[in-house]
Design an enzyme around this catalytic site. Sequence first.
Site, short mmCIF file in Angstrom:
data_model
loop_
_atom_site.label_atom_id
_atom_site.label_comp_id
_atom_site.label_asym_id
_atom_site.label_seq_id
_atom_site.Cartn_x
_atom_site.Cartn_y
_atom_site.Cartn_z
N HIS A 85 0.85 -1.19 0.00
CA HIS A 85 0.00 0.00 0.00
C HIS A 85 0.89 1.24 0.00
O HIS A 85 2.08 1.17 0.33
CB HIS A 85 -0.92 0.00 1.22
CG HIS A 85 -2.06 -0.95 1.08
ND1 HIS A 85 -2.63 -1.59 2.15
CD2 HIS A 85 -2.73 -1.39 -0.01
CE1 HIS A 85 -3.62 -2.36 1.74
NE2 HIS A 85 -3.69 -2.26 0.43
N GLY A 109 -2.96 -1.95 -7.90
CA GLY A 109 -3.94 -2.70 -7.11
C GLY A 109 -5.38 -2.26 -7.34
O GLY A 109 -6.25 -3.08 -7.66
N ASP A 165 -4.38 -6.51 -7.88
CA ASP A 165 -4.61 -7.52 -6.83
C ASP A 165 -5.36 -8.72 -7.40
O ASP A 165 -5.05 -9.87 -7.07
CB ASP A 165 -5.41 -6.93 -5.66
CG ASP A 165 -4.68 -5.81 -4.94
OD1 ASP A 165 -3.44 -5.81 -4.95
OD2 ASP A 165 -5.37 -4.94 -4.36
N ASP A 211 -1.42 -1.56 4.75
CA ASP A 211 -1.61 -0.44 5.68
C ASP A 211 -2.97 -0.63 6.34
O ASP A 211 -3.99 -0.26 5.78
CB ASP A 211 -1.56 0.89 4.92
CG ASP A 211 -1.84 2.08 5.81
OD1 ASP A 211 -1.94 1.92 7.05
OD2 ASP A 211 -1.98 3.19 5.27
N HIS A 220 -10.33 -0.50 -2.74
CA HIS A 220 -10.46 -1.84 -3.35
C HIS A 220 -10.35 -2.93 -2.28
O HIS A 220 -9.84 -4.01 -2.54
CB HIS A 220 -9.41 -2.01 -4.45
CG HIS A 220 -7.99 -1.87 -3.99
ND1 HIS A 220 -7.49 -0.70 -3.49
CD2 HIS A 220 -6.97 -2.76 -3.95
CE1 HIS A 220 -6.23 -0.88 -3.15
NE2 HIS A 220 -5.89 -2.12 -3.42
N ASP A 280 -11.12 -6.58 -3.11
CA ASP A 280 -10.06 -7.26 -3.87
C ASP A 280 -8.95 -7.74 -2.94
O ASP A 280 -8.39 -8.83 -3.12
CB ASP A 280 -9.47 -6.34 -4.93
CG ASP A 280 -10.48 -5.88 -5.97
OD1 ASP A 280 -11.51 -6.58 -6.13
OD2 ASP A 280 -10.25 -4.84 -6.60
N ARG A 301 -7.81 -14.30 1.02
CA ARG A 301 -8.57 -15.55 1.10
C ARG A 301 -7.99 -16.60 0.15
O ARG A 301 -7.81 -17.76 0.52
CB ARG A 301 -10.05 -15.30 0.78
CG ARG A 301 -10.94 -16.52 0.92
CD ARG A 301 -12.42 -16.23 0.72
NE ARG A 301 -12.72 -15.50 -0.50
CZ ARG A 301 -13.02 -14.20 -0.56
NH1 ARG A 301 -13.06 -13.47 0.53
NH2 ARG A 301 -13.28 -13.62 -1.71
#
Length: 140
Positions: A8, A55, A60, A80, A87, A90, A96
């Site tokens: 980030h 991203g 991402d 962060d 997003h 995402d 996950r």
Amino acid sequence: MNIALIAHDKKKDDMIKLATAYKTILESHTLFATGTTGKRIIEETGLDVHRFKSGPLGGDQQIGAYISDNKMDLVIFLRDPLTSQPHEPDISALLRLSDVYEIPLATNAGTAEVLLRGLDAGFYEWRDLYRGKGREDLPL
């Protein structure tokens, strides 16, 4: 090994420090990164990095697709947690997928250091068993 490097905005300087400190380990692997993070790593370390989109523009998700296709072996995502991200869905999906496909994931520099040192010591040979197989073919 295929390694994803994501950071980030407020963590990009930390990613550069990490990539600089572990350049000798990283340079012997195939590196992928989201847009600006990849650009900075290339400019400031000289490492060869395949850049995906930024991203928020789908980077991402592109890395997530590599994870689900079993083409990513390690993810370093310096997040962060104190700043809202547009997003966020995402990001959650990427985290996950790392869990679903058992991809080692660091979300801070301390854990990233442990994973990179483990990589250098040869502790990731088990990924060779997984590479190229679908989720249903993976050993339990």
